[in-house]
Every structure is written in C-alpha cells, then in structure tokens.
Enzyme design. Sequence first.
Site, PDB file in Angstrom:
ATOM      1  N   ASP A  99       0.653  -1.257   0.121  1.00 12.14           N
ATOM      2  CA  ASP A  99       0.001   0.136   0.077  1.00 12.14           C
ATOM      3  C   ASP A  99       0.750   1.319  -0.069  1.00 12.14           C
ATOM      4  OD1 ASP A  99      -2.360   1.435  -0.162  1.00 12.14           O
ATOM      5  OD2 ASP A  99      -2.546   1.449   2.219  1.00 12.14           O
ATOM      6  N   LYS A 185      -9.711   9.269  10.329  1.00 13.52           N
ATOM      7  CA  LYS A 185      -9.558   9.684   8.922  1.00 13.52           C
ATOM      8  C   LYS A 185      -8.033   9.400   8.465  1.00 13.52           C
ATOM      9  CE  LYS A 185      -8.568  12.019   5.796  1.00 13.52           C
ATOM     10  NZ  LYS A 185      -7.940  11.770   4.375  1.00 13.52           N
ATOM     11  N   THR A 242      -1.413  21.891   6.410  1.00 12.28           N
ATOM     12  CA  THR A 242      -2.793  21.301   6.340  1.00 12.28           C
ATOM     13  C   THR A 242      -3.163  21.449   7.954  1.00 12.28           C
ATOM     14  OG1 THR A 242      -2.692  19.834   4.925  1.00 12.28           O
ATOM     15  CG2 THR A 242      -4.182  19.224   6.522  1.00 12.28           C
ATOM     16  N   GLU A 260       0.932  17.029  15.088  1.00 10.61           N
ATOM     17  CA  GLU A 260       2.293  16.669  15.189  1.00 10.61           C
ATOM     18  C   GLU A 260       2.418  17.155  13.811  1.00 10.61           C
ATOM     19  OE1 GLU A 260       4.970  14.852  13.911  1.00 10.61           O
ATOM     20  OE2 GLU A 260       4.833  12.797  14.700  1.00 10.61           O
ATOM     21  N   CYS A 294       8.460  12.260   9.651  1.00 14.52           N
ATOM     22  CA  CYS A 294       8.334  13.682  10.055  1.00 14.52           C
ATOM     23  C   CYS A 294       9.776  14.077  10.949  1.00 14.52           C
ATOM     24  CB  CYS A 294       7.217  13.943  10.758  1.00 14.52           C
ATOM     25  SG  CYS A 294       6.869  12.812  12.079  1.00 14.52           S
ATOM     26  N   GLU A 393      11.221  20.625   4.230  1.00 12.14           N
ATOM     27  CA  GLU A 393      11.066  19.431   4.529  1.00 12.14           C
ATOM     28  C   GLU A 393      10.604  18.624   3.186  1.00 12.14           C
ATOM     29  OE1 GLU A 393       8.658  16.341   7.677  1.00 12.14           O
ATOM     30  OE2 GLU A 393       7.308  17.816   6.539  1.00 12.14           O
TER      31      GLU A 393
END
Length: 503
Positions: A99, A185, A242, A260, A294, A393
């Site tokens: 996936d 979600k 976001t 986070e 991250c 990033e």
Amino acid sequence: MAISIPTRQLFIDGEWREPVLKKRIPVINPTTEETIGSIPAATAEDVELAVDAARKALARNKGKDWRSASGAVRAKYLRAIAAKITERKSELAKLEAIDCGKPLEEAAWDMDDVAGCFDYYADLAEGLDAKQKAPVDVPMDTFKSYVLKEPIGVVGLITPWNYPLLMCAWKVAPALAAGCAAILKPSELASVTSLELAEICKDVGLPSGILNVLTGYGPEAGAPLASHPHVDKVAFTGSSATGSKIMASAAQLVKPVTMELGGKSPIVVFDDVDLDKAAEWAIFGCFWTNGQICSATSRLLVHENIADEFLDKIVQWCKNIKISDPLEEGCRLGPVVSAGQYEKVLKFVSTAEQEGAKILYGGVRPKHLKKGYFVEPAIITNVTTSMQIWKEEVFGPVLCVKTFSSEDEAIELANDTIYGLGAAVISNDLERCDRVAKAFQAGIVWINCSQPCFTQAPWGGIKRSGFGRELGEWGLDTYLTVKQVTQYISDEPWGWYKSPSKL
C-alpha cells in the site's frame, strides 16, 4: 503468491456502509505503479453519520457502556485488539508494504509496535480507575477537594501515510483508553490497514460507534470532520500547511487540537566518533521508512576535521543499501508512496543543484528498477543556509550536509530552522552530548542514535512542528479533561451574609 486488497466500505456505527455518494479511490502499489484495489471515499454526508454514531455511542445507557465504564472494561477491548493485530501481523505487514512501499521487515516491526501500543494503553486505562478522585490539598479545613479525569468526548483523528497503522494506534489507543469515541480519517494514500483495524474492532465486539473509520480525501472528509461542531477535539499528524488549516477551523469553535507536524531535524556529528557507527546512524536517521519520516534527521552537521572521511563512509554505506520491491528479503529502501511524492523529491534534488549544491550521491531512479517510485538515497553537499534544501522538509530519502568548526556553531546551525521536532548528537563526550541536548530547540533529542521511539516516552515538537504530546501518559492526558470537585464539609453555616432568621 499475490496479496489481494480486501474490498471494504466505510466503518460507521459498527457496520460497513457504502459512502453516501458511492465514490471510491484507487489503491496504487508504489512498487509496480499498478492499481491493486480501491477504498471508499467519504464526504461531509458520511462525516455527519459518523459523528452522530459516535455521540450516540457515548450517551448509550447513560454513558455506562463506554464513557463512564471503568478503565478495566475498556482495557479488555484494547488487549483484544492487540492480540488480533499480533495474530494477523504477517498479513497486515504485507498489506502495508504494497500500500505504501514500506520494506516488509519494517512493516512487520511496525505491527509489533501497534500491538504494543494497544497493550500499553490498556494498562493505563486500568490505572485511570485508581487515579479518580485524587485529593487536592487545600488551605481551608472546611473544604475538601478532589479531581476527576473524564473523556473529552468525540474526537477526530487524522493520520498520515508514512506509518499507516502505527499512527492510527498512537491516536486510537489512548483515545479509547480515555473513554472517548473516535472518528479516524487516515491518509487516502495509505488507508488499507486502517480499514483492517475497523474489521478487528468489529471482530472483538467493540461497542458500535466507538470507533468509526472514514477513508477519503482531506478536503472532502478531513476538513468537514475537523470543523464539525460536535467533534470535541482534533488530533492531527501531517503537514504544517494542513495543520494550520485545521487550527483555523477549530479556532472558530475554540476546539482543542493536538498537532504533530513537519520537521527539518539536525544530526550533529563531532570529530571524536567511530566513523562507521556514526555513518550508519546518520543514514538510518534519514533513510528509514524510505526517508518519509516527520522526525527525519535530514540535516547532517559534521565537524570539519572529519567531514571528507565521514562523507566517504556515508557513500559507502549508501551503496550497500538494498533498494528493491519491499517484499524482497533484505529490502532496506522501497519506493516513496506516490507519483506525486516521487516528483516532489526529484524536484527538491534538482533545485538544490540549480542553487549551487553538489549531489554527492544518488537522488535519481536506481538503474536496476525501471518501474515504481524509487529514488536512490541522495547525499547533498555544498549546502548554504539560504537554500531550499536546508529550509524545507522533503519527506523523502534526501540528506543535506553542512560542516561546522565549534560546538557553538553546531548548535546555532542545528537551531536554524522554523521546525523543532527532533534533533540528534553523536559524540563520545557525554558531557558535551548533554550540553548540546539541552541547547537543541526540539521536542525529541537522541544521543548517539537517531529515530528510536518508544510507546512509553512522549513524542511531539515545538515551533512549527506543532504542540501537544502523543505516547506515554502524556498521550492519554490529551484525551482527558480535568474536573475539580470541591465540597464544603463544615457543619457551621458559611456566615458571609446576615441570616434572615437572626434579624
């Protein structure tokens, strides 16, 4: 033998439900670039149903089924979930590998961590019972005071694609342990194992409505979830952009959020180290999980006395990394998650070169792999602090390098970022390590290593890497509210006003 993606619907109120608008999203294997299945695409209409189911679940039987049930009751479900994860470990790891492209051995390790996370929060759920009515020492003997910890309510949990099931566990396990009802979600780029978590919850008999899983796109499912007036809290892991949008929508309702977010973490290597040991940690800290972390220590600061020799070592180690189909034995670097991410990573590399940096190694498609979103790990030198590669990033296997001459300069360079998630220092001088660790502006510091993460220890950042903490007892507290209860215990009247009976 081919692995098939189970065909699932949305999981709402303990049942599989087709999305109201009947839309689905293709699942693309990043190794083959082929469509291997699909997931349901939730929209605001489905969010409405899930929120309603969650609120009714908390109110059921006046809260006795879940919200106000003892922690021991909730712990039984969490342990049952952990056992099922362990039972299905091999299958879940393979699903995750196809996936999102994560090497199979990494994915299997993640499944152990997922089970461990549910077990850990089962223990903390049981411990909550003993902590209720914790006394508060007050200065007046006519009063006694105590504290109750209560679930915050319905929580929206929005998770990323780099650790698909593990990031779900980090949020779902403590939320359920606290007595909340959750609407999960996951990222549309890697949702398959999140839907399997729903199946596991159904198998163990988790009360309906306590966990709802809505797969779908951020604007269509995540945004209406975050802004819903009957969602009491949002916990989000993902990009800073976001995160800012979610905070803005939550602010309209004064809704608490945990964030986070991104990072551009440094790893500082002094000139007293074992070069091979330090080189392995340097590449592990940036290339683990295909560089999509991250907290990746993607800015290497190396002492100028050892820089040339150390970079030679790093290139040698990189050449030894097996880049392959994630299902192949010994794979240590799989593809990045999607075509979009692949193009983004290559663009970062080309921009760095255009700005004057040197691509010392990698940053291109491996010659032996003609298909898939594979990027050879990149080592970029001659970097200045004004370059994009230093500031932003990448979320891919790209390590940028800068040298330093003193401890003070290393600290200044390490903290030269808008982010503050992780930071690492490698040195045989442990007193220096302690000084540097204290000076780092970061929520997580590693000494003589990079990236280890334990369920028992707090995880989170400062600056634009977010706020709030996950994992450990801190991860449970974020889903609890604190209620003060104070009782007047004297037999005497309060006596502030003149009593009418004495007039």
